[in-house]
Design an enzyme around this catalytic site. Structure first.
Site, mmCIF file in Angstrom:
data_model
loop_
_atom_site.group_PDB
_atom_site.id
_atom_site.type_symbol
_atom_site.label_atom_id
_atom_site.label_comp_id
_atom_site.label_asym_id
_atom_site.label_seq_id
_atom_site.Cartn_x
_atom_site.Cartn_y
_atom_site.Cartn_z
ATOM 1 N N TYR A 195 -38.075 45.039 -54.136
ATOM 2 C CA TYR A 195 -37.612 44.714 -52.772
ATOM 3 C C TYR A 195 -38.159 45.825 -51.869
ATOM 4 O O TYR A 195 -37.866 47.000 -52.086
ATOM 5 C CB TYR A 195 -36.095 44.734 -52.694
ATOM 6 C CG TYR A 195 -35.385 43.582 -53.386
ATOM 7 C CD1 TYR A 195 -35.214 43.563 -54.764
ATOM 8 C CD2 TYR A 195 -34.880 42.513 -52.647
ATOM 9 C CE1 TYR A 195 -34.555 42.510 -55.390
ATOM 10 C CE2 TYR A 195 -34.213 41.454 -53.268
ATOM 11 C CZ TYR A 195 -34.069 41.471 -54.644
ATOM 12 O OH TYR A 195 -33.417 40.421 -55.263
ATOM 13 N N PRO B 50 -31.310 34.796 -48.995
ATOM 14 C CA PRO B 50 -31.658 34.995 -50.408
ATOM 15 C C PRO B 50 -31.859 36.454 -50.826
ATOM 16 O O PRO B 50 -32.088 36.731 -51.986
ATOM 17 C CB PRO B 50 -32.956 34.200 -50.559
ATOM 18 C CG PRO B 50 -33.486 34.033 -49.191
ATOM 19 C CD PRO B 50 -32.329 34.059 -48.267
ATOM 20 N N LYS C 158 -27.969 35.528 -54.331
ATOM 21 C CA LYS C 158 -26.602 35.054 -54.541
ATOM 22 C C LYS C 158 -26.435 33.533 -54.440
ATOM 23 O O LYS C 158 -25.471 32.983 -54.965
ATOM 24 C CB LYS C 158 -25.657 35.693 -53.501
ATOM 25 C CG LYS C 158 -25.432 37.155 -53.690
ATOM 26 C CD LYS C 158 -24.716 37.461 -54.988
ATOM 27 C CE LYS C 158 -25.491 38.529 -55.756
ATOM 28 N NZ LYS C 158 -25.228 38.579 -57.152
ATOM 29 N N TYR D 99 -25.083 42.921 -57.399
ATOM 30 C CA TYR D 99 -26.305 42.165 -57.701
ATOM 31 C C TYR D 99 -26.175 41.432 -59.037
ATOM 32 O O TYR D 99 -26.564 40.257 -59.148
ATOM 33 C CB TYR D 99 -27.505 43.121 -57.745
ATOM 34 C CG TYR D 99 -28.844 42.417 -57.716
ATOM 35 C CD1 TYR D 99 -29.420 41.920 -58.890
ATOM 36 C CD2 TYR D 99 -29.540 42.233 -56.530
ATOM 37 C CE1 TYR D 99 -30.634 41.261 -58.872
ATOM 38 C CE2 TYR D 99 -30.765 41.570 -56.502
ATOM 39 C CZ TYR D 99 -31.298 41.089 -57.678
ATOM 40 O OH TYR D 99 -32.507 40.422 -57.657
HETATM 41 P P1 FAS Z 1 -28.757 21.987 -53.471
HETATM 42 O O1 FAS Z 1 -29.172 21.924 -52.033
HETATM 43 O O2 FAS Z 1 -29.640 22.638 -54.466
HETATM 44 O O3 FAS Z 1 -28.513 20.490 -54.014
HETATM 45 C C1 FAS Z 1 -27.884 19.534 -53.211
HETATM 46 C C2 FAS Z 1 -28.382 18.168 -53.660
HETATM 47 O O4 FAS Z 1 -27.665 17.169 -52.915
HETATM 48 C C3 FAS Z 1 -29.862 17.959 -53.369
HETATM 49 O O5 FAS Z 1 -30.522 17.492 -54.520
HETATM 50 C C4 FAS Z 1 -29.872 16.921 -52.248
HETATM 51 O O6 FAS Z 1 -30.985 16.041 -52.337
HETATM 52 C C5 FAS Z 1 -28.577 16.171 -52.511
HETATM 53 N N1 FAS Z 1 -28.047 15.498 -51.326
HETATM 54 C C6 FAS Z 1 -28.058 15.929 -50.043
HETATM 55 N N2 FAS Z 1 -27.462 15.023 -49.245
HETATM 56 C C7 FAS Z 1 -27.063 13.993 -50.046
HETATM 57 C C8 FAS Z 1 -26.394 12.758 -49.816
HETATM 58 N N3 FAS Z 1 -26.022 12.413 -48.589
HETATM 59 N N4 FAS Z 1 -26.154 11.951 -50.875
HETATM 60 C C9 FAS Z 1 -26.525 12.320 -52.133
HETATM 61 N N5 FAS Z 1 -27.174 13.478 -52.421
HETATM 62 C C10 FAS Z 1 -27.435 14.299 -51.381
HETATM 63 N N6 FAS Z 1 -30.837 31.129 -53.789
HETATM 64 C C11 FAS Z 1 -31.060 32.239 -54.510
HETATM 65 O O7 FAS Z 1 -30.159 32.694 -55.217
HETATM 66 N N7 FAS Z 1 -32.297 32.844 -54.474
HETATM 67 C C12 FAS Z 1 -33.319 32.334 -53.713
HETATM 68 O O8 FAS Z 1 -34.406 32.880 -53.699
HETATM 69 C C13 FAS Z 1 -33.130 31.161 -52.962
HETATM 70 N N8 FAS Z 1 -34.140 30.615 -52.225
HETATM 71 C C14 FAS Z 1 -33.893 29.469 -51.501
HETATM 72 C C15 FAS Z 1 -34.908 28.846 -50.722
HETATM 73 C C16 FAS Z 1 -34.649 27.691 -49.977
HETATM 74 C C17 FAS Z 1 -35.750 27.042 -49.170
HETATM 75 C C18 FAS Z 1 -33.355 27.140 -49.986
HETATM 76 C C19 FAS Z 1 -33.047 25.905 -49.162
HETATM 77 C C20 FAS Z 1 -32.350 27.729 -50.750
HETATM 78 C C21 FAS Z 1 -32.625 28.893 -51.516
HETATM 79 N N9 FAS Z 1 -31.640 29.488 -52.303
HETATM 80 C C22 FAS Z 1 -31.855 30.602 -53.031
HETATM 81 C C23 FAS Z 1 -30.339 28.913 -52.356
HETATM 82 C C24 FAS Z 1 -30.380 27.754 -53.302
HETATM 83 O O9 FAS Z 1 -30.850 28.189 -54.551
HETATM 84 C C25 FAS Z 1 -29.002 27.175 -53.328
HETATM 85 O O10 FAS Z 1 -28.006 28.188 -53.407
HETATM 86 C C26 FAS Z 1 -28.802 26.206 -54.470
HETATM 87 O O11 FAS Z 1 -29.808 25.232 -54.395
HETATM 88 C C27 FAS Z 1 -27.410 25.639 -54.334
HETATM 89 O O12 FAS Z 1 -27.297 24.555 -55.170
HETATM 90 P P2 FAS Z 1 -26.486 23.252 -54.690
HETATM 91 O O13 FAS Z 1 -25.214 23.685 -54.102
HETATM 92 O O14 FAS Z 1 -26.510 22.339 -55.865
HETATM 93 O O15 FAS Z 1 -27.320 22.646 -53.477
HETATM 94 C C1 PHB Z 2 -37.022 34.564 -56.401
HETATM 95 O O1 PHB Z 2 -37.271 33.465 -55.853
HETATM 96 O O2 PHB Z 2 -37.569 34.916 -57.468
HETATM 97 C C2 PHB Z 2 -36.021 35.489 -55.766
HETATM 98 C C3 PHB Z 2 -35.578 35.211 -54.476
HETATM 99 C C4 PHB Z 2 -34.654 36.051 -53.890
HETATM 100 C C5 PHB Z 2 -34.195 37.169 -54.593
HETATM 101 C C6 PHB Z 2 -34.634 37.428 -55.881
HETATM 102 C C7 PHB Z 2 -35.564 36.587 -56.477
HETATM 103 O O3 PHB Z 2 -33.285 38.002 -54.008
#
Ligand code: FAS
Ligand code: PHB
Length: 389
Positions: free
Chosen positions: A200, A292, A296, A384
């Site tokens: 980081y 992110p 978490k 973490y």
């Molecule tokens: P999700 O969003 O994964 O899943 C929700 C599901 O519901 C999806 O498949 C969607 O298609 C579906 N859905 C939506 N509306 C609906 C409807 N009306 N009817 C039926 N289904 C529907 N977290 C980290 O810890 N590290 C990271 O680096 C990180 N990077 C991320 C980058 C991006 C671009 C995003 C958006 C998130 C990131 N996150 C990261 C957070 C991410 O990992 C979320 O915390 C994780 O996907 C959460 O999981 P769910 O709660 O299942 O939500």
């Molecule tokens: C990863 O996508 O690998 C990732 C993203 C955010 C973090 C750590 C790892 O804080």
């Protein structure tokens, strides 16, 4: 169709909840609006807390994670020309596992297919009804036909763009939000990681993160302005900017290559309270979003689901609703701790537009304290690697 728990969303929260309930003999149907391949195509989280990996083991789907996941005992944090290693294992005896969210989701999908549990993909016009009564319903359309799922409970696991959170009556719903004036431009590349552990980097030019998915696949991020567009960033421009934010030795080691995925994630902190109304319970991104920086998001979704599954099993096993009645408060206590930590890591390592010299020196003082104080490093390590579930 009739089920005990209707789950909206086949992301990690929905699929893991379905798995935990199934293991306890509780029937759940998952309704997902996208195709399975689309769900898998989204490149998101990469780090699993120790508690998350233990729950995944307990759910009986940890085999590939244990074979292919990378156990990490620490991370590197750099600030301008300084660098310190946070030794999780040495400080508090805990570790994390680097294993992509895509792979965890794939494992959950496979387990569900093998067990024959019902998952409906490409469901259209998903809507929730009767959450204040004893038999809430999920309606949806598929292949031109209208469908209905009658449930005892509905778990809203449909992420930040879903329909569930809006079902909490406006007069009862309280939201808290902080939008950051920047995003993360992320690149996935089939080249060996630049280092054995995550780096980081808080640099004058902006934040950068060197992560990975395996020994042959790397994940890199650079902080970009909130208005930046991914089409304006060639691979060369990305790697040039990334290397300018890393120390010279690390930059010299970095192996560049053609990106196999490139996207910008906007950063915000968001919490919608409460996480329950009547027979509707929210879990994961449907209730909260974290930047992110603290890794978490996915782990919070897993923690919600662990608490929710325990409460639903208690309801069906003993008839007690003590767990369900306490679900929102218990989940939110952990959510807010993660919100605080994610905000703190983001504030420490990012370049905020308009920050004056005083603000920048405060960030450096925070870093120096972290590098000098074992106790400060222990607090970061504890957050973490994740508080015990
Ligand atoms: P999700 O969003 O994964 O899943 C929700 C599901 O519901 C999806 O498949 C969607 O298609 C579906 N859905 C939506 N509306 C609906 C409807 N009306 N009817 C039926 N289904 C529907 N977290 C980290 O810890 N590290 C990271 O680096 C990180 N990077 C991320 C980058 C991006 C671009 C995003 C958006 C998130 C990131 N996150 C990261 C957070 C991410 O990992 C979320 O915390 C994780 O996907 C959460 O999981 P769910 O709660 O299942 O939500
Ligand atoms: C990863 O996508 O690998 C990732 C993203 C955010 C973090 C750590 C790892 O804080």
């Amino acid at each position: 169709m009739r089920t005990q728990v209707g789950i909206v969303g086949a992301g990690p929260a929905g699929l893991l909840l379905g798995r935990l309930l199934e293991r306890q003999g509780i029937d759940a149907v998952v309704i997902e609006r996208r195709p399975a391949d689309y769900v898998l195509s989204r490149i998101r989280a990469g780090v699993l807390e120790q508690g998350s990996t233990e729950l995944i083991d307990a759910a009986g789907i940890g085999g590939r994670m244990r074979r292919e996941g990378l156990v990490h005992e620490g991370i590197e944090i750099a600030f301008d020309d300084r660098r310190t290693r946070i030794d999780f294992h040495g400080l508090i005896g805990r570790t994390v596992v680097v294993y992509g969210q895509t792979e965890l989701t794939r494992d959950l999908m496979l387990a569900r297919t093998e067990s024959g549990a019902v998952t409906v993909y490409e469901a259209e016009d998903v809507a929730l009804h009767g959450i204040d009564g004893d038999l809430p319903r999920i309606t949806y359309a598929k292949d031109g036909m209208a469908h209905e799922v009658v449930c005892d409970f509905i778990a809203g696991c449909d992420g930040s763009h879903g329909v569930s959170h809006a079902m909490i009556p406006a007069e009862l719903r309280v939201t808290h939000e902080r939008v950051y004036p920047f995003g993360w431009l992320g690149v996935l590349v089939d080249r060996p990681p630049v280092a054995d552990e995550l780096i980081y980097a808080g640099h004058e030019r902006g934040f950068a993160l060197c992560s990975m998915r395996s020994a042959t696949r790397s994940r890199y991020y650079v902080q970009v302005g909130a208005a930046e567009r991914v089409e304006d960033w060639s691979d060369d421009r990305f790697f040039d900017e990334l290397c300018r934010r890393l120390d010279p030795a690390t930059a010299a080691r970095l192996q560049t290559g053609p990106s196999i995925e490139k996207s910008i994630a906007r950063l915000r902190s968001f919490v919608a309270e409460p996480m329950r109304h009547g027979r509707l319970l929210l879990a994961g991104d449907a209730a909260h979003i974290v930047p992110p920086t603290g890794a978490k998001g996915l782990n919070l979704a897993i923690a919600d689901v662990a608490i929710l599954a325990e409460a639903l099993v208690e309801h069906y096993r003993s008839g007690s609703d003590r767990g369900l009645d306490g679900y929102s408060e218990r989940a939110l206590a952990r959510v807010w701790n993660a919100e605080r930590f994610s905000w703190w890591m983001t504030s420490l390592l990012h370049r905020f537009p308009g920050t004056d010299s005083f603000g920048r020196r405060l960030q450096r003082a925070e870093f120096d304290h972290l590098a000098r104080s074992r106790r400060a490093a222990e607090v970061l390590a504890e957050n973490y690697t994740g508080l015990a579930l």
